[in-house]
Design an enzyme around this catalytic site. Structure first.
Site, PDB file in Angstrom:
ATOM      1  N   LYS A  44       0.804  -1.234   0.000  1.00  0.00           N
ATOM      2  CA  LYS A  44       0.000   0.000   0.000  1.00  0.00           C
ATOM      3  C   LYS A  44       0.832   1.278   0.000  1.00  0.00           C
ATOM      4  CE  LYS A  44      -3.360  -0.978  -0.695  1.00  0.00           C
ATOM      5  NZ  LYS A  44      -3.711  -1.631  -1.996  1.00  0.00           N
ATOM      6  N   HIS A  99       7.051  -7.494  -1.849  1.00  0.00           N
ATOM      7  CA  HIS A  99       6.790  -6.772  -0.597  1.00  0.00           C
ATOM      8  C   HIS A  99       7.610  -7.392   0.539  1.00  0.00           C
ATOM      9  CE1 HIS A  99       3.393  -4.513  -2.117  1.00  0.00           C
ATOM     10  NE2 HIS A  99       2.563  -5.510  -2.169  1.00  0.00           N
ATOM     11  N   SER A 129      -4.786   3.194   3.700  1.00  0.00           N
ATOM     12  CA  SER A 129      -4.953   2.552   2.395  1.00  0.00           C
ATOM     13  C   SER A 129      -5.185   1.046   2.585  1.00  0.00           C
ATOM     14  CB  SER A 129      -3.704   2.814   1.543  1.00  0.00           C
ATOM     15  OG  SER A 129      -3.833   2.255   0.274  1.00  0.00           O
TER      16      SER A 129
HETATM   17  N1  LIG Z   1      -1.255   6.624 -10.446  1.00  0.00           N
HETATM   18  C1  LIG Z   1      -1.362   6.793  -9.140  1.00  0.00           C
HETATM   19  N2  LIG Z   1      -1.234   8.027  -8.598  1.00  0.00           N
HETATM   20  C2  LIG Z   1      -1.333   8.225  -7.262  1.00  0.00           C
HETATM   21  N3  LIG Z   1      -1.583   7.238  -6.377  1.00  0.00           N
HETATM   22  C3  LIG Z   1      -1.724   5.993  -6.869  1.00  0.00           C
HETATM   23  C4  LIG Z   1      -1.613   5.711  -8.249  1.00  0.00           C
HETATM   24  N4  LIG Z   1      -1.787   4.385  -8.422  1.00  0.00           N
HETATM   25  C5  LIG Z   1      -2.015   3.864  -7.209  1.00  0.00           C
HETATM   26  N5  LIG Z   1      -1.983   4.823  -6.268  1.00  0.00           N
HETATM   27  C6  LIG Z   1      -2.248   4.688  -4.835  1.00  0.00           C
HETATM   28  O1  LIG Z   1      -1.373   3.746  -4.255  1.00  0.00           O
HETATM   29  C7  LIG Z   1      -2.044   3.063  -3.186  1.00  0.00           C
HETATM   30  C8  LIG Z   1      -1.973   1.574  -3.424  1.00  0.00           C
HETATM   31  O2  LIG Z   1      -0.646   1.174  -3.208  1.00  0.00           O
HETATM   32  P1  LIG Z   1      -0.139  -0.281  -3.660  1.00  0.00           P
HETATM   33  O3  LIG Z   1      -0.022  -0.246  -5.144  1.00  0.00           O
HETATM   34  O4  LIG Z   1       1.168  -0.409  -2.968  1.00  0.00           O
HETATM   35  O5  LIG Z   1      -1.147  -1.248  -3.208  1.00  0.00           O
HETATM   36  C9  LIG Z   1      -3.486   3.564  -3.185  1.00  0.00           C
HETATM   37  O6  LIG Z   1      -3.539   4.615  -2.219  1.00  0.00           O
HETATM   38  P2  LIG Z   1      -4.854   5.084  -1.489  1.00  0.00           P
HETATM   39  O7  LIG Z   1      -5.534   3.877  -0.954  1.00  0.00           O
HETATM   40  O8  LIG Z   1      -4.374   6.017  -0.413  1.00  0.00           O
HETATM   41  O9  LIG Z   1      -5.666   5.796  -2.517  1.00  0.00           O
HETATM   42  C10 LIG Z   1      -3.626   4.074  -4.600  1.00  0.00           C
HETATM   43  O10 LIG Z   1      -4.651   5.009  -4.793  1.00  0.00           O
HETATM   44  C1  LIG Z   2       1.297 -11.315  -4.377  1.00  0.00           C
HETATM   45  C2  LIG Z   2       1.495 -10.476  -3.212  1.00  0.00           C
HETATM   46  C3  LIG Z   2       0.630  -9.306  -3.175  1.00  0.00           C
HETATM   47  C4  LIG Z   2       0.347  -8.646  -4.331  1.00  0.00           C
HETATM   48  C5  LIG Z   2      -0.414  -7.511  -4.294  1.00  0.00           C
HETATM   49  C6  LIG Z   2      -0.882  -7.064  -3.104  1.00  0.00           C
HETATM   50  O1  LIG Z   2      -1.617  -5.944  -3.084  1.00  0.00           O
HETATM   51  S1  LIG Z   2      -0.921  -4.563  -3.161  1.00  0.00           S
HETATM   52  O2  LIG Z   2       0.075  -4.501  -4.235  1.00  0.00           O
HETATM   53  O3  LIG Z   2      -0.239  -4.324  -1.890  1.00  0.00           O
HETATM   54  O4  LIG Z   2      -2.024  -3.666  -3.409  1.00  0.00           O
HETATM   55  C7  LIG Z   2      -0.615  -7.742  -1.954  1.00  0.00           C
HETATM   56  C8  LIG Z   2       0.148  -8.878  -1.983  1.00  0.00           C
END
Ligand SMILES: Nc1ncnc2c1ncn2[C@@H]1O[C@H](COP(=O)(O)O)[C@@H](OP(=O)(O)O)[C@H]1O
Ligand SMILES: CCc1ccc(OS(=O)(=O)O)cc1
Length: 285
Positions: A44, A99, A129
């Site tokens: 996240k 991760h 998030s």
């Molecule tokens: N293009 C983008 N610009 C800004 N934030 C982005 C994005 N793509 C994903 N995110 C944000 O990254 C977070 C997800 O992170 P991950 O990819 O590690 O799971 C989410 O945050 P929020 O839940 O605060 O909106 C999502 O909205």
């Molecule tokens: C496969 C491990 C994995 C992949 C994606 C996940 O969600 S997020 O990228 O953090 O949004 C979580 C675990």
């Protein structure tokens, strides 16, 4: 919330798509190649945004790849069954996501020149998030309330364990020439300059129109509508119908959700646990 995890070496993982046997095999036997690029984050932290950007750097801003191949196939997760199996025999330079905390990353990383990008984010925003995202997933037990999730997060009783330990572990790599540290906050504040920094690190150059296409196609709104990147293809199998990866995409949303007491408690924990690291590493503080 701890009864629905798969535990490996003392760290909690999702129950779907992960097995201790495969994680051990990846840890001991996966071979990083010098030409690989590894995208590393605590969940996240903006992982998928960074993957989208790196894919667009590789395609010189051309969106065809990101519009036709799911994001988890473009940069598979080395610790997950599906990702590991698609990566292990893949030829050529690979984009790899993880991760994992440092102690569980495949051991071959330490002898390789693979380029590693470690993206960090204000843990308060990571917490919020994660709270909203995991509620819609089938592979993590739902927290009953933000209060419950807050307690679990600060104890590290969430998937991939403690944010504080993750950062401490990986920060031991800072200063290495194949290790770039970025923050979600700088990526948000000045996307163009941060992308330039990534290009320089990867030894890539984009023409102005290629950069403009990258910025457009990795923007929050365009990514949110790209079904190859927004996780909508995972609905039904891993996420319920409310599953949204691109929720708000801002810095500081935690202020809309934490109580005053939670904000104060978090400040104290952060000061206690992170005092040994330079403050400049945390641009939100
Ligand atoms: N293009 C983008 N610009 C800004 N934030 C982005 C994005 N793509 C994903 N995110 C944000 O990254 C977070 C997800 O992170 P991950 O990819 O590690 O799971 C989410 O945050 P929020 O839940 O605060 O909106 C999502 O909205
Ligand atoms: C496969 C491990 C994995 C992949 C994606 C996940 O969600 S997020 O990228 O953090 O949004 C979580 C675990």
């Amino acid at each position: 919330m701890s009864d629905r995890y798969m535990w490996f070496e003392g760290v909690p993982f999702p129950t779907m798509g992960f097995t201790p046997e495969l994680m051990r095999e990846a840890w001991e036997s996966f071979v990083f190649k010098d030409e690989d690029v590894l995208i590393l984050t605590y969940p996240k932290s903006g992982t998928n945004w960074l993957i989208e950007i790196v894919c667009l750097i590789c395609s010189k801003g051309d969106p065809k790849w990101i519009q036709s191949v799911p994001i988890w196939d473009r940069s598979p997760w080395v610790e997950a069954e599906y990702g590991y199996n698609s990566l292990k025999d893949k030829e050529g330079p690979r984009l790899i996501s993880s991760h994992l905390p440092i102690q569980l990353i495949p051991k071959s990383l330490s002898n390789s020149k693979a380029k590693v990008i470690y993206l960090i984010r204000n843990p308060r925003d990571v917490l919020i998030s994660g709270y909203f995202f995991w509620r819609t997933s089938y592979f993590v037990k739902k927290a009953e309330s933000l209060k419950e999730y807050f307690e679990c997060f600060i104890k590290g009783n969430v998937i991939y364990g403690s944010w504080f330990d993750h950062i401490h572990g990986w920060m031991s790599m800072r200063g290495k020439e194949n290790f770039l540290i970025l923050s979600y906050e700088e990526l948000k504040r000045d996307t163009r300059s941060t992308v330039d920094k990534i290009c320089q690190f990867l030894g890539r150059k984009l023409e102005p129109e290629e950069m403009n296409s990258l910025l457009k196609n990795s923007s929050f709104q365009v990514m949110k509508e790209n079904k190859m990147s927004n996780y909508s293809l995972l609905r039904g199998q891993f996420l319920d119908e409310n599953g949204i990866l691109l929720r708000k995409g801002t810095s500081g949303d935690w202020k809309n959700h934490f109580t005053v007491a939670q904000a104060e408690a978090f400040d104290k924990i952060f000061q206690d646990k992170m005092a040994d690291l330079p403050r400049e590493l945390f641009p939100w503080q």
